[in-house]
Design a protein around this motif. Structure first.
Motif, PDB file in Angstrom:
ATOM      1  N   LEU A 120      -7.245  65.041  30.505  1.00  0.00           N
ATOM      2  CA  LEU A 120      -6.054  65.580  31.168  1.00  0.00           C
ATOM      3  C   LEU A 120      -6.187  67.084  31.380  1.00  0.00           C
ATOM      4  CD1 LEU A 120      -3.246  63.651  29.233  1.00  0.00           C
ATOM      5  CD2 LEU A 120      -3.999  63.242  31.572  1.00  0.00           C
ATOM      6  N   THR A 121      -6.828  67.777  30.435  1.00  0.00           N
ATOM      7  CA  THR A 121      -7.026  69.226  30.566  1.00  0.00           C
ATOM      8  C   THR A 121      -7.779  69.554  31.839  1.00  0.00           C
ATOM      9  OG1 THR A 121      -7.023  69.600  28.184  1.00  0.00           O
ATOM     10  CG2 THR A 121      -8.114  71.253  29.523  1.00  0.00           C
ATOM     11  N   VAL A 122      -8.859  68.832  32.086  1.00  0.00           N
ATOM     12  CA  VAL A 122      -9.664  69.096  33.280  1.00  0.00           C
ATOM     13  C   VAL A 122      -8.857  68.801  34.545  1.00  0.00           C
ATOM     14  CG1 VAL A 122     -11.767  68.495  34.540  1.00  0.00           C
ATOM     15  CG2 VAL A 122     -11.806  68.633  32.045  1.00  0.00           C
ATOM     16  N   ALA A 123      -8.140  67.663  34.543  1.00  0.00           N
ATOM     17  CA  ALA A 123      -7.351  67.292  35.721  1.00  0.00           C
ATOM     18  C   ALA A 123      -6.226  68.292  35.973  1.00  0.00           C
ATOM     19  CB  ALA A 123      -6.778  65.887  35.540  1.00  0.00           C
ATOM     20  N   VAL A 124      -5.475  68.633  34.921  1.00  0.00           N
ATOM     21  CA  VAL A 124      -4.342  69.556  35.067  1.00  0.00           C
ATOM     22  C   VAL A 124      -4.827  70.953  35.428  1.00  0.00           C
ATOM     23  CG1 VAL A 124      -2.467  70.703  33.816  1.00  0.00           C
ATOM     24  CG2 VAL A 124      -2.805  68.247  33.558  1.00  0.00           C
ATOM     25  N   SER A 125      -5.892  71.412  34.771  1.00  0.00           N
ATOM     26  CA  SER A 125      -6.384  72.769  35.018  1.00  0.00           C
ATOM     27  C   SER A 125      -6.914  72.932  36.436  1.00  0.00           C
ATOM     28  CB  SER A 125      -7.484  73.114  34.017  1.00  0.00           C
ATOM     29  OG  SER A 125      -6.989  73.087  32.705  1.00  0.00           O
ATOM     30  N   SER A 126      -7.688  71.962  36.890  1.00  0.00           N
ATOM     31  CA  SER A 126      -8.228  72.067  38.249  1.00  0.00           C
ATOM     32  C   SER A 126      -7.110  72.030  39.290  1.00  0.00           C
ATOM     33  CB  SER A 126      -9.242  70.952  38.518  1.00  0.00           C
ATOM     34  OG  SER A 126      -8.655  69.682  38.326  1.00  0.00           O
ATOM     35  N   SER A 127      -6.083  71.219  39.042  1.00  0.00           N
ATOM     36  CA  SER A 127      -4.941  71.155  39.970  1.00  0.00           C
ATOM     37  C   SER A 127      -4.111  72.429  39.907  1.00  0.00           C
ATOM     38  CB  SER A 127      -4.062  69.943  39.635  1.00  0.00           C
ATOM     39  OG  SER A 127      -4.788  68.748  39.803  1.00  0.00           O
ATOM     40  N   ALA A 128      -3.919  72.975  38.690  1.00  0.00           N
ATOM     41  CA  ALA A 128      -3.153  74.214  38.544  1.00  0.00           C
ATOM     42  C   ALA A 128      -3.878  75.377  39.208  1.00  0.00           C
ATOM     43  CB  ALA A 128      -2.917  74.499  37.067  1.00  0.00           C
ATOM     44  N   GLY A 129      -5.199  75.417  39.065  1.00  0.00           N
ATOM     45  CA  GLY A 129      -5.976  76.451  39.734  1.00  0.00           C
ATOM     46  C   GLY A 129      -5.867  76.352  41.239  1.00  0.00           C
ATOM     47  N   THR A 130      -5.864  75.130  41.743  1.00  0.00           N
ATOM     48  CA  THR A 130      -5.687  74.913  43.178  1.00  0.00           C
ATOM     49  C   THR A 130      -4.318  75.404  43.631  1.00  0.00           C
ATOM     50  OG1 THR A 130      -7.144  72.981  43.083  1.00  0.00           O
ATOM     51  CG2 THR A 130      -5.710  73.170  44.995  1.00  0.00           C
ATOM     52  N   ASP A 131      -3.282  75.165  42.814  1.00  0.00           N
ATOM     53  CA  ASP A 131      -1.931  75.638  43.150  1.00  0.00           C
ATOM     54  C   ASP A 131      -1.886  77.157  43.256  1.00  0.00           C
ATOM     55  OD1 ASP A 131      -0.997  73.060  43.190  1.00  0.00           O
ATOM     56  OD2 ASP A 131      -0.154  73.115  41.165  1.00  0.00           O
ATOM     57  N   ALA A 132      -2.610  77.842  42.368  1.00  0.00           N
ATOM     58  CA  ALA A 132      -2.642  79.307  42.422  1.00  0.00           C
ATOM     59  C   ALA A 132      -3.291  79.798  43.714  1.00  0.00           C
ATOM     60  CB  ALA A 132      -3.392  79.856  41.203  1.00  0.00           C
ATOM     61  N   ILE A 133      -4.344  79.099  44.140  1.00  0.00           N
ATOM     62  CA  ILE A 133      -5.010  79.469  45.388  1.00  0.00           C
ATOM     63  C   ILE A 133      -4.095  79.225  46.581  1.00  0.00           C
ATOM     64  CG2 ILE A 133      -6.900  78.863  46.959  1.00  0.00           C
ATOM     65  CD1 ILE A 133      -8.644  78.396  44.532  1.00  0.00           C
ATOM     66  N   THR A 134      -3.449  78.056  46.612  1.00  0.00           N
ATOM     67  CA  THR A 134      -2.575  77.727  47.747  1.00  0.00           C
ATOM     68  C   THR A 134      -1.298  78.563  47.748  1.00  0.00           C
ATOM     69  OG1 THR A 134      -1.662  75.862  46.472  1.00  0.00           O
ATOM     70  CG2 THR A 134      -3.471  75.384  47.999  1.00  0.00           C
ATOM     71  N   SER A 135      -0.920  79.147  46.587  1.00  0.00           N
ATOM     72  CA  SER A 135       0.220  80.076  46.563  1.00  0.00           C
ATOM     73  C   SER A 135      -0.130  81.344  47.342  1.00  0.00           C
ATOM     74  CB  SER A 135       0.584  80.447  45.119  1.00  0.00           C
ATOM     75  OG  SER A 135       1.142  79.356  44.440  1.00  0.00           O
ATOM     76  N   ALA A 136      -1.382  81.787  47.171  1.00  0.00           N
ATOM     77  CA  ALA A 136      -1.822  82.992  47.879  1.00  0.00           C
ATOM     78  C   ALA A 136      -2.229  82.697  49.316  1.00  0.00           C
ATOM     79  CB  ALA A 136      -2.982  83.629  47.124  1.00  0.00           C
ATOM     80  N   PHE A 137      -2.766  81.505  49.553  1.00  0.00           N
ATOM     81  CA  PHE A 137      -3.230  81.109  50.894  1.00  0.00           C
ATOM     82  C   PHE A 137      -2.642  79.751  51.256  1.00  0.00           C
ATOM     83  CE2 PHE A 137      -6.552  83.630  48.804  1.00  0.00           C
ATOM     84  CZ  PHE A 137      -6.641  84.705  49.672  1.00  0.00           C
ATOM     85  N   PRO A 138      -1.389  79.716  51.710  1.00  0.00           N
ATOM     86  CA  PRO A 138      -0.696  78.444  51.980  1.00  0.00           C
ATOM     87  C   PRO A 138      -1.415  77.537  52.969  1.00  0.00           C
ATOM     88  CG  PRO A 138       0.831  80.300  52.033  1.00  0.00           C
ATOM     89  CD  PRO A 138      -0.532  80.884  51.955  1.00  0.00           C
ATOM     90  N   MET A 139      -2.248  78.115  53.830  1.00  0.00           N
ATOM     91  CA  MET A 139      -2.941  77.287  54.828  1.00  0.00           C
ATOM     92  C   MET A 139      -3.954  76.324  54.186  1.00  0.00           C
ATOM     93  SD  MET A 139      -4.528  80.306  54.287  1.00  0.00           S
ATOM     94  CE  MET A 139      -3.644  81.388  55.389  1.00  0.00           C
ATOM     95  N   LEU A 140      -4.281  76.553  52.913  1.00  0.00           N
ATOM     96  CA  LEU A 140      -5.236  75.680  52.212  1.00  0.00           C
ATOM     97  C   LEU A 140      -4.559  74.519  51.485  1.00  0.00           C
ATOM     98  CD1 LEU A 140      -7.595  78.384  50.635  1.00  0.00           C
ATOM     99  CD2 LEU A 140      -8.000  77.012  52.689  1.00  0.00           C
ATOM    100  N   HIS A 141      -3.248  74.423  51.603  1.00  0.00           N
ATOM    101  CA  HIS A 141      -2.507  73.417  50.843  1.00  0.00           C
ATOM    102  C   HIS A 141      -3.004  71.993  51.115  1.00  0.00           C
ATOM    103  CE1 HIS A 141       0.847  71.806  48.561  1.00  0.00           C
ATOM    104  NE2 HIS A 141       1.054  70.947  49.542  1.00  0.00           N
ATOM    105  N   ASP A 142      -3.355  71.704  52.354  1.00  0.00           N
ATOM    106  CA  ASP A 142      -3.795  70.348  52.712  1.00  0.00           C
ATOM    107  C   ASP A 142      -5.157  69.993  52.114  1.00  0.00           C
ATOM    108  OD1 ASP A 142      -1.490  69.994  54.168  1.00  0.00           O
ATOM    109  OD2 ASP A 142      -2.389  70.545  56.089  1.00  0.00           O
ATOM    110  N   TYR A 143      -5.860  70.993  51.609  1.00  0.00           N
ATOM    111  CA  TYR A 143      -7.196  70.749  51.060  1.00  0.00           C
ATOM    112  C   TYR A 143      -7.211  70.869  49.535  1.00  0.00           C
ATOM    113  CZ  TYR A 143      -8.303  71.636  55.956  1.00  0.00           C
ATOM    114  OH  TYR A 143      -8.336  71.589  57.321  1.00  0.00           O
ATOM    115  N   SER A 144      -6.037  70.752  48.906  1.00  0.00           N
ATOM    116  CA  SER A 144      -5.938  70.980  47.465  1.00  0.00           C
ATOM    117  C   SER A 144      -6.797  70.007  46.662  1.00  0.00           C
ATOM    118  CB  SER A 144      -4.475  70.889  47.018  1.00  0.00           C
ATOM    119  OG  SER A 144      -3.930  69.627  47.359  1.00  0.00           O
ATOM    120  N   ILE A 145      -6.832  68.729  47.049  1.00  0.00           N
ATOM    121  CA  ILE A 145      -7.635  67.745  46.299  1.00  0.00           C
ATOM    122  C   ILE A 145      -9.118  68.083  46.395  1.00  0.00           C
ATOM    123  CG2 ILE A 145      -8.307  65.315  46.153  1.00  0.00           C
ATOM    124  CD1 ILE A 145      -5.558  64.560  47.134  1.00  0.00           C
ATOM    125  N   VAL A 146      -9.565  68.447  47.597  1.00  0.00           N
ATOM    126  CA  VAL A 146     -10.976  68.785  47.792  1.00  0.00           C
ATOM    127  C   VAL A 146     -11.358  70.002  46.958  1.00  0.00           C
ATOM    128  CG1 VAL A 146     -12.693  69.513  49.487  1.00  0.00           C
ATOM    129  CG2 VAL A 146     -10.990  67.800  50.112  1.00  0.00           C
TER     130      VAL A 146
END
Length: 605
Positions: A120-146
């Motif tokens: 769960l740590t790996v799954a939650v951390s990778s998703s949380a890191g993606t959220d931080a990126i998409t907060s700064a660059f909203p245009m990347l939101h659709d690519y969060s899983i990738v």
């Protein structure tokens, strides 16, 4: 080609004698093992605010006393696990403590909880890191899983390269995060004291009749998610340089000080700036923007926050393989987790962790926030069992100063037990699955252990009474025609035994007649047995023939099946040929007590 790619990505194999060089000093260990705990600064305060905001903006002042309570729990845990490190310097944390003091079932619950928590740590951390990126660059939101999956692959490769190398690379962004958050807290504090913030903070100490004890406990339990990863140092003591326990204890204390300072600093800034949860911007993002604006420093903080959230998963990559090794050694997990890879890491554990966490990210479509309560319960269950186990140890062993140690662990056990119960009752809709999943995991561990014990019992011999019995060898060669492959196999068989039989299974009378005629002309010195298969099956007639030979020769001979097989020059050419030899081999190995050997013949064109 695959071998070359593996060498490029992972590096050259390392000698077993180089294992000591892979041990970690304090500063590298802090980077590798504290990334999970330190990353919780990015979402711990936010989890508290998400609960409190339900009672209105004015209720957000409760975040300060709640954070102080979380800080107090952190102090208790740090001192408790410091005692565990010196009591159990071989590592393993809660699993080893519970196994030694509480018995098998509690140890499996602790081990299973930690293993699931690391996934769960790996799954939650990778998703949380993606959220931080998409907060700064909203245009990347659709690519969060990738993005999340790319980071999991990156961490997998880094950890497969070895502990020391990954620590050298990953330490840079982790210390950069600590430095950046320190600048944010200092700058934000100065701006707040100077009265330069725009948002008004809710008045501290405001009495609110609709803020219930249940809500406060729920907020407190949510804030305790900031304590995940504290146990990682005690789990990974074998990864430290000597004196391992002293270095581990020093690393744990240093981690606790940094985590506590950053967590309370971010909470005070969030309160002072009047920050409230926003699905489009994290709490740290809002604080950084209020302090520096959307300038260079803001994007640096967002970047390193995203990195630390991603790298939080690296704690799991250090702890999961080691715990898997210990449980596999005790026969509760597959033995493949005991194997060290080319770079001296437990590569099977690393790959398994990556695959499972990637499946979670895809399954939850990158939105793993609902897993955080389950993730926190998965930590606090081992916390509680570890403290209880240490209490029992002090009572049994009674070393010097044991009463003080017992008091520390008793306070720790009661506190973590309370937090676990709060989590379960306040977030039951998200944590109920633990009551199904944990017993299931323990059941799987027990079945694995029973399997290994059954095998050991069945294979064990009395070396005083039981000796090998010398027998002959009857060799059966399944043939489909007369070729160089068959000739090569017969030649090999004749070096092993005088009892060699070729078996031809035909589907029609004409094919059988031709085969018998050609065999008689060739006369290789081996008898040909022909069987007609009315249903065009090979396995059925082959099995019946072997049964007949077994019945006649079981007492005097071993039975060996030599399977002729040609090996094509290029791998893709295999697709063009029937795989009968593979099917025969797989069938006989699984269903018959006979020796099955493939005799290869390599083609040159």
């Amino acid at each position: 080609m695959l071998g070359k790619m593996k060498r490029i990505l992972i590096g050259k194999p390392m000698k077993s004698a180089e294992l000591d060089a892979e041990k970690l000093g304090k500063w590298k260990a802090l980077a590798i093992l504290s990334s999970d705990a330190l990353s919780s600064v990015a979402y711990g305060t936010e989890q508290i605010l998400l609960v409190l905001v339900a009672a209105g903006f004015a209720a957000l002042w409760y975040s300060v006393p709640i954070s102080i309570a979380v800080l107090g729990l952190l102090v208790i845990l740090i001192f408790s696990y410091r005692q565990t490190i010196f009591a159990y310097p071989t590592g393993g944390g809660a699993y080893i403590v519970a196994k030694d003091n509480l018995g098998t079932a509690p140890s499996l619950i602790a081990g299973g909880s930690l293993l699931v928590d690391y996934i769960l740590t790996v799954a939650v951390s990778s998703s949380a890191g993606t959220d931080a990126i998409t907060s700064a660059f909203p245009m990347l939101h659709d690519y969060s899983i990738v993005i999340a999956l790319i980071m999991i692959v990156f961490l997998t490769i880094m950890n497969l390269r070895g502990v020391t190398e990954s620590a050298s690379v990953l330490a840079i962004p982790i210390y950069l995060f600590i430095f950046s958050i320190a600048i944010l807290i200092i700058s934000g504090g100065i701006k707040f004291l100077a009265g330069g913030m725009e948002a008004a903070a809710p008045e501290f100490g405001t009495s609110m009749s609709h803020v219930s004890l249940f809500l406060l406990l729920k907020a407190f339990s949510s804030g305790c998610s900031a304590l995940t990863g504290v146990e990682a140092v005690s789990n990974a003591i074998p990864n430290f340089k000597q004196p391992a326990e002293k270095n581990a204890a020093g690393t744990l204390m240093l981690m606790g000080c940094i985590l506590g300072a950053m967590f309370i600093g971010i909470t005070l800034l969030a309160y002072g700036y009047g920050v409230k949860p926003d699905p489009k911007a994290t709490v740290i993002s809002q604080i950084a923007e209020a302090t520096f604006g959307r300038g260079t420093m803001y994007f640096i903080i967002q970047g390193v926050t995203a990195l630390i959230l991603f790298l939080a998963a690296n704690t799991a990559y250090s702890a999961f393989p080691l715990l898997s090794f210990m449980m596999a050694k005790d026969k509760y997990m597959p033995h493949m987790f005991m194997v060290r890879g080319d770079r001296l890491g437990f590569s099977n554990g690393i790959i398994f962790l990556s695959v499972m966490s990637a499946l979670l990210v895809v399954g939850f479509k990158g939105n793993t926030e609902s897993l955080i309560p389950l993730y926190a319960v998965g930590v606090f269950v081992p916390f509680t069992l570890s403290q209880l186990g240490m209490m029992i140890r002090w009572i049994k062993v009674k070393p010097s100063g044991w009463r003080v140690k017992l008091l520390v662990n008793t306070i720790g056990m009661l506190t973590t037990l309370s937090i676990t119960l709060i989590f379960i009752f306040t977030k039951f809709t998200q944590t109920w699955v633990i009551f199904i999943f944990l017993p299931l995991v323990v059941y799987v561990f027990m079945r694995i252990h029973r399997h290994y014990c059954n095998i050991a019992d069945e294979l064990r011999i009395d070396i005083q009474l039981e000796k090998p019995v010398r027998k002959g060898n009857t060799i059966i060669i399944p043939v489909a025609g007369i070729t160089r492959v068959v000739m090569n196999t017969i030649s090999y068989a004749q070096t092993m035994s005088d009892h060699v039989v070729a078996l031809y299974i035909g589907f029609d009378d004409e094919a059988i007649r031709k085969m018998e005629q050609k065999w008689e002309e060739w006369n290789p010195g081996v008898r040909l047995v022909v069987i007609k298969s009315r249903y065009r099956s090979i396995m059925g007639p082959l099995k019946k023939f072997i049964d007949t030979v077994e019945w006649k020769t079981a007492e005097t001979d071993h039975i060996t099946i030599l399977i002729p097989q040609f090996i094509t020059k290029h791998w893709w050419q295999n697709v063009l040929h029937n795989q009968t030899s593979f099917m025969i081999r797989a069938y006989l190995i699984n269903y018959k007590d006979v020796i099955v050997t493939t005799v290869p013949y390599h083609l040159n064109r």
